[in-house]
Write a protein that holds these residues in place. Structure first.
Motif, short mmCIF file in Angstrom:
data_model
loop_
_atom_site.label_atom_id
_atom_site.label_comp_id
_atom_site.label_asym_id
_atom_site.label_seq_id
_atom_site.Cartn_x
_atom_site.Cartn_y
_atom_site.Cartn_z
N CYS A 201 -1.16 1.63 -12.75
CA CYS A 201 -1.00 2.33 -11.47
C CYS A 201 0.01 3.47 -11.57
CB CYS A 201 -0.66 1.35 -10.35
SG CYS A 201 0.74 0.30 -10.62
N CYS B 143 -2.62 -4.30 -10.64
CA CYS B 143 -3.00 -3.52 -11.82
C CYS B 143 -3.08 -4.42 -13.06
CB CYS B 143 -2.09 -2.32 -12.03
SG CYS B 143 -0.59 -2.62 -12.94
N SER C 270 1.42 -6.41 -7.38
CA SER C 270 0.42 -5.41 -7.75
C SER C 270 -0.80 -6.08 -8.38
CB SER C 270 1.05 -4.43 -8.74
OG SER C 270 0.06 -3.57 -9.26
#
Ligand SMILES: [Zn+2]
Length: 126
Positions: free
Chosen positions: A6, A35, A33
């Motif tokens: 990200c 990601c 997150s």
């Protein structure tokens, strides 16, 4: 400088899983997150290290728990000691009051004996 999927600068974390105990890795700085970027900082650990490190961690946690119990016991003993010190101070004050009272009684007794001797002297010799 390593960037995650990200686009943020990665942070170094340590793995505590049974497969990679104590192994450091790069990860996304955002805790929630999605990601999922992971890059291992160190190579895979040997089998012996993987076997020893969890045992060492359990021992460390056990020692830490025992240390916490000892600190709790020490705090309880400190409270008991403070209570005993307070009682001792009260007893010392009581002893001092009794000594003062004892001194007054001795002075009254000496005065009464002195008065008795004077009166007796006056009766017998006057
Ligand atoms: Zn990321």
């Amino acid at each position: 400088m390593v960037l995650c999927f990200c686009g943020k600068v990665v942070v170094v974390k340590m793995s505590w899983t049974p497969l990679d105990p104590g192994r450091r890795f790069f990860a996304c700085p955002m805790n929630d997150s999605v990601c999922g970027f992971i890059g291992w900082l160190y190579p895979l650990m040997c089998v012996r290290a993987k076997a020893i490190i969890p045992g060492l961690l359990r021992n460390l946690n056990s020692v830490q728990e025992r240390c916490n119990e000892l600190v709790r016991s020490m705090n309880m003993l400190q409270e008991q000691c403070n209570g005993l010190i307070y009682r001792n101070n009260m007893l010392v004050a009581n002893v001092k009051a009794l000594k003062d009272h004892n001194l007054k009684l001795k002075m009254y007794m000496f005065g009464s004996w002195f008065f008795f001797v004077i009166v007796s002297f006056c009766i017998w010799f006057v």
